[in-house]
Motif scaffolding. Structure first.
Motif, PDB file in Angstrom:
ATOM      1  N   THR A   1     -12.157  60.513  56.309  1.00 57.20           N
ATOM      2  CA  THR A   1     -11.055  60.164  55.402  1.00 57.20           C
ATOM      3  C   THR A   1      -9.884  59.579  56.174  1.00 57.20           C
ATOM      4  O   THR A   1      -9.312  58.554  55.799  1.00 57.20           O
ATOM      5  CB  THR A   1     -10.596  61.407  54.612  1.00 57.20           C
ATOM      6  OG1 THR A   1     -11.683  61.905  53.840  1.00 57.20           O
ATOM      7  CG2 THR A   1      -9.431  61.066  53.694  1.00 57.20           C
ATOM      8  N   TRP A   2      -9.517  60.224  57.284  1.00 60.77           N
ATOM      9  CA  TRP A   2      -8.407  59.741  58.103  1.00 60.77           C
ATOM     10  C   TRP A   2      -8.715  58.390  58.731  1.00 60.77           C
ATOM     11  O   TRP A   2      -7.884  57.484  58.739  1.00 60.77           O
ATOM     12  CB  TRP A   2      -8.086  60.780  59.178  1.00 60.77           C
ATOM     13  CG  TRP A   2      -6.952  60.409  60.077  1.00 60.77           C
ATOM     14  CD1 TRP A   2      -7.023  60.061  61.402  1.00 60.77           C
ATOM     15  CD2 TRP A   2      -5.567  60.329  59.742  1.00 60.77           C
ATOM     16  NE1 TRP A   2      -5.783  59.783  61.908  1.00 60.77           N
ATOM     17  CE2 TRP A   2      -4.868  59.940  60.907  1.00 60.77           C
ATOM     18  CE3 TRP A   2      -4.846  60.559  58.575  1.00 60.77           C
ATOM     19  CZ2 TRP A   2      -3.484  59.768  60.933  1.00 60.77           C
ATOM     20  CZ3 TRP A   2      -3.469  60.392  58.598  1.00 60.77           C
ATOM     21  CH2 TRP A   2      -2.798  59.996  59.757  1.00 60.77           C
ATOM     22  N   LYS A   3      -9.929  58.237  59.209  1.00 69.56           N
ATOM     23  CA  LYS A   3     -10.312  56.967  59.831  1.00 69.56           C
ATOM     24  C   LYS A   3     -10.329  55.843  58.804  1.00 69.56           C
ATOM     25  O   LYS A   3      -9.855  54.736  59.070  1.00 69.56           O
ATOM     26  CB  LYS A   3     -11.673  57.112  60.499  1.00 69.56           C
ATOM     27  CG  LYS A   3     -11.667  58.059  61.697  1.00 69.56           C
ATOM     28  CD  LYS A   3     -13.068  58.320  62.223  1.00 69.56           C
ATOM     29  CE  LYS A   3     -13.040  59.331  63.364  1.00 69.56           C
ATOM     30  NZ  LYS A   3     -14.402  59.694  63.826  1.00 69.56           N
ATOM     31  N   ASN A   4     -10.847  56.124  57.609  1.00 70.92           N
ATOM     32  CA  ASN A   4     -10.902  55.098  56.569  1.00 70.92           C
ATOM     33  C   ASN A   4      -9.507  54.713  56.080  1.00 70.92           C
ATOM     34  O   ASN A   4      -9.278  53.586  55.629  1.00 70.92           O
ATOM     35  CB  ASN A   4     -11.749  55.578  55.391  1.00 70.92           C
ATOM     36  CG  ASN A   4     -13.220  55.677  55.740  1.00 70.92           C
ATOM     37  OD1 ASN A   4     -13.696  55.019  56.668  1.00 70.92           O
ATOM     38  ND2 ASN A   4     -13.951  56.523  55.016  1.00 70.92           N
ATOM     39  N   ALA A   5      -8.576  55.673  56.166  1.00 68.00           N
ATOM     40  CA  ALA A   5      -7.182  55.399  55.771  1.00 68.00           C
ATOM     41  C   ALA A   5      -6.426  54.643  56.851  1.00 68.00           C
ATOM     42  O   ALA A   5      -5.270  54.273  56.649  1.00 68.00           O
ATOM     43  CB  ALA A   5      -6.459  56.705  55.462  1.00 68.00           C
TER      44      ALA A   5
ATOM     45  N   VAL B   1       4.295  66.633  52.733  1.00 69.96           N
ATOM     46  CA  VAL B   1       3.583  65.645  53.540  1.00 69.96           C
ATOM     47  C   VAL B   1       3.848  64.263  52.957  1.00 69.96           C
ATOM     48  O   VAL B   1       3.627  64.026  51.770  1.00 69.96           O
ATOM     49  CB  VAL B   1       2.066  65.904  53.564  1.00 69.96           C
ATOM     50  CG1 VAL B   1       1.375  64.864  54.455  1.00 69.96           C
ATOM     51  CG2 VAL B   1       1.754  67.311  54.051  1.00 69.96           C
ATOM     52  N   ASP B   2       4.325  63.346  53.792  1.00 65.84           N
ATOM     53  CA  ASP B   2       4.587  61.969  53.378  1.00 65.84           C
ATOM     54  C   ASP B   2       3.673  61.012  54.127  1.00 65.84           C
ATOM     55  O   ASP B   2       3.355  61.218  55.312  1.00 65.84           O
ATOM     56  CB  ASP B   2       6.044  61.589  53.643  1.00 65.84           C
ATOM     57  CG  ASP B   2       7.020  62.370  52.782  1.00 65.84           C
ATOM     58  OD1 ASP B   2       6.626  62.767  51.662  1.00 65.84           O
ATOM     59  OD2 ASP B   2       8.157  62.606  53.227  1.00 65.84           O
TER      60      ASP B   2
ATOM     61  N   ARG C   1       4.783  60.178  48.850  1.00 65.26           N
ATOM     62  CA  ARG C   1       4.615  61.606  49.129  1.00 65.26           C
ATOM     63  C   ARG C   1       3.204  61.996  48.704  1.00 65.26           C
ATOM     64  O   ARG C   1       2.773  61.699  47.577  1.00 65.26           O
ATOM     65  CB  ARG C   1       5.638  62.449  48.396  1.00 65.26           C
ATOM     66  CG  ARG C   1       5.388  63.960  48.555  1.00 65.26           C
ATOM     67  CD  ARG C   1       6.651  64.761  48.603  1.00 65.26           C
ATOM     68  NE  ARG C   1       7.480  64.391  49.750  1.00 65.26           N
ATOM     69  CZ  ARG C   1       8.664  64.958  50.018  1.00 65.26           C
ATOM     70  NH1 ARG C   1       9.131  65.909  49.235  1.00 65.26           N
ATOM     71  NH2 ARG C   1       9.381  64.576  51.050  1.00 65.26           N
ATOM     72  N   LEU C   2       2.504  62.681  49.590  1.00 60.69           N
ATOM     73  CA  LEU C   2       1.140  63.111  49.297  1.00 60.69           C
ATOM     74  C   LEU C   2       1.068  64.567  48.857  1.00 60.69           C
ATOM     75  O   LEU C   2       0.181  64.931  48.091  1.00 60.69           O
ATOM     76  CB  LEU C   2       0.251  62.923  50.532  1.00 60.69           C
ATOM     77  CG  LEU C   2       0.084  61.505  51.063  1.00 60.69           C
ATOM     78  CD1 LEU C   2      -0.897  61.509  52.242  1.00 60.69           C
ATOM     79  CD2 LEU C   2      -0.387  60.553  49.973  1.00 60.69           C
ATOM     80  N   PHE C   3       2.004  65.370  49.372  1.00 60.67           N
ATOM     81  CA  PHE C   3       1.968  66.801  49.044  1.00 60.67           C
ATOM     82  C   PHE C   3       3.392  67.317  48.945  1.00 60.67           C
ATOM     83  O   PHE C   3       4.209  67.100  49.840  1.00 60.67           O
ATOM     84  CB  PHE C   3       1.202  67.577  50.115  1.00 60.67           C
ATOM     85  CG  PHE C   3       1.036  69.044  49.789  1.00 60.67           C
ATOM     86  CD1 PHE C   3      -0.007  69.474  48.974  1.00 60.67           C
ATOM     87  CD2 PHE C   3       1.931  69.980  50.273  1.00 60.67           C
ATOM     88  CE1 PHE C   3      -0.150  70.817  48.657  1.00 60.67           C
ATOM     89  CE2 PHE C   3       1.799  71.321  49.959  1.00 60.67           C
ATOM     90  CZ  PHE C   3       0.756  71.741  49.150  1.00 60.67           C
ATOM     91  N   HIS C   4       3.681  68.024  47.836  1.00 66.44           N
ATOM     92  CA  HIS C   4       5.050  68.489  47.582  1.00 66.44           C
ATOM     93  C   HIS C   4       5.045  69.994  47.316  1.00 66.44           C
ATOM     94  O   HIS C   4       5.125  70.452  46.173  1.00 66.44           O
ATOM     95  CB  HIS C   4       5.632  67.738  46.387  1.00 66.44           C
ATOM     96  CG  HIS C   4       7.085  68.017  46.137  1.00 66.44           C
ATOM     97  ND1 HIS C   4       8.068  67.726  47.057  1.00 66.44           N
ATOM     98  CD2 HIS C   4       7.726  68.565  45.067  1.00 66.44           C
ATOM     99  CE1 HIS C   4       9.247  68.082  46.572  1.00 66.44           C
ATOM    100  NE2 HIS C   4       9.065  68.607  45.383  1.00 66.44           N
ATOM    101  N   GLY C   5       4.967  70.764  48.391  1.00 66.08           N
ATOM    102  CA  GLY C   5       5.008  72.211  48.246  1.00 66.08           C
ATOM    103  C   GLY C   5       6.334  72.713  47.719  1.00 66.08           C
ATOM    104  O   GLY C   5       6.404  73.780  47.101  1.00 66.08           O
TER     105      GLY C   5
ATOM    106  N   ALA D   1      -8.221  64.384  49.106  1.00 65.76           N
ATOM    107  CA  ALA D   1      -8.302  63.708  47.813  1.00 65.76           C
ATOM    108  C   ALA D   1      -7.307  62.554  47.727  1.00 65.76           C
ATOM    109  O   ALA D   1      -7.622  61.482  47.203  1.00 65.76           O
ATOM    110  CB  ALA D   1      -8.062  64.715  46.692  1.00 65.76           C
ATOM    111  N   GLN D   2      -6.094  62.764  48.240  1.00 68.71           N
ATOM    112  CA  GLN D   2      -5.067  61.729  48.160  1.00 68.71           C
ATOM    113  C   GLN D   2      -5.416  60.509  49.004  1.00 68.71           C
ATOM    114  O   GLN D   2      -5.221  59.363  48.590  1.00 68.71           O
ATOM    115  CB  GLN D   2      -3.718  62.298  48.606  1.00 68.71           C
ATOM    116  CG  GLN D   2      -3.123  63.327  47.659  1.00 68.71           C
ATOM    117  CD  GLN D   2      -2.724  62.720  46.333  1.00 68.71           C
ATOM    118  OE1 GLN D   2      -1.956  61.769  46.278  1.00 68.71           O
ATOM    119  NE2 GLN D   2      -3.266  63.255  45.258  1.00 68.71           N
TER     120      GLN D   2
END
Length: 311
Positions: A78-82, A43-44, A26-30, A15-16
């Motif tokens: 998603t990864w390729k498009n990013a 995850v950054d 930062r994309l994910f902050h557990g 989603a991010q």
């Protein structure tokens, strides 16, 4: 942590990264305790590099599952498009926080962008890459409120606040940090942004032995205090912060402001509000700046606290 929770992580990352990520984030902050089973993971996004950090040693089966899913993710649209270039796994619980390349080609010295400003980062050397991402709104506030001001940046590290202040029109910034290496990186950060270095000073001194030099370069319209919780031999948060607060009135201009920061779950906002009332009662609490939404925390008092005071 829980292997079954990894599906939540990758749903979140999908989603991010579905929307263009053109800046450091930062994309994910557990660590905010909002995701069950993922409390020791962050995850950054370093504009092409994904840095996954583990803050406590995990069962090998969890790490294997995480690496497997990261490799699978590297093949996603998603990864390729990013335009992802590398996926890194950092073991923050080990000395010097070793980082392994899970996929792709790592760039050890990336230049990242935040709020339109450039910062030189460094991976695979220390736990911290050169910029604290939870302070994004703090730097943005400084950039928006520095026009025509003289700024004192205490515990300057790599001078992120200084870069923001000069970009915002500050007439002078005095950076002080006893670690000269990060200050040198701060000078590089200013150069990256084409700043006039004659407006910026870099003092590699112990703050408690430098009040005379600091005062000689003042008075200051804005003072920023962003110390570590503990720095061996030089600073302990609960013991030494008050020594700084009591110096503020003699350093501030008549309409001066202070951003007092603390990032320790062991102390609350009251630590700064009460400390200022006791040590510098002429300074009044105005507001606590919001933290970026990506740093949501189940307990707001556990995260970063950026407190604004005015004379």
């Amino acid at each position: 942590m829980k292997i079954e929770a990894l599906d939540t992580l990758f749903t979140h990352l999908e989603a991010q990264l579905a929307a263009p990520q053109n800046e450091l984030r930062r994309l994910f902050h557990g660590r905010g305790q909002c995701f069950d089973g993922l409390e020791q993971l962050t995850v950054d996004w370093l504009q092409g590099q994904l840095v996954v950090a583990l803050f406590k040693e995990q069962d090998p089966t969890f790490v294997d599952a995480l690496e497997s899913k990261l490799n699978t993710f590297s093949g996603s649209d998603t990864w390729k498009n990013a335009k992802g270039q590398a996926i890194l796994l950092q073991h923050r619980y080990q000395e010097l926080a070793p980082t392994q390349v899970v996929w792709g080609s790592e760039e050890t010295f990336p230049v990242a962008i935040e709020n339109g400003l450039k910062y030189q980062l460094e991976l695979k050397k220390n736990q911290n890459m050169g910029l604290f991402l939870d302070m994004r709104y703090g730097r943005k506030w400084v950039q928006a409120h520095s026009e025509g001001k003289s700024v004192l940046n205490l515990f300057a590290y790599t001078c992120g606040f200084s870069v923001a202040a000069i970009a915002g029109g500050a007439t002078q910034v005095v950076n002080l940090d006893m670690a000269k290496g990060p200050l040198s990186r701060g000078r590089d950060n200013h150069r990256l942004n084409g700043h006039d270095l004659s407006k910026v000073k870099f003092l590699g001194h112990d703050i408690f032995k430098s009040w005379g030099k600091i005062k000689k370069l003042g008075l200051y319209d804005l003072i920023i205090i962003d110390p570590p919780s503990f720095q061996k031999g030089s600073f302990a948060l609960t013991k030494d912060y008050q020594k700084i607060l009591r110096r503020l009135p003699s350093l501030l201009s008549e309409t001066g402001e202070v951003l007092a920061c603390v990032n320790s779950p062991a102390v609350s906002t009251d630590f700064l509000i009460d400390g200022m009332a006791e040590e510098a009662p002429e300074l009044k609490f105005v507001e606590r700046l919001d933290n970026p939404p990506e740093f949501a925390d189940i307990n707001p008092e556990s995260g970063l606290k950026v407190m604004r005071f005015t004379r």
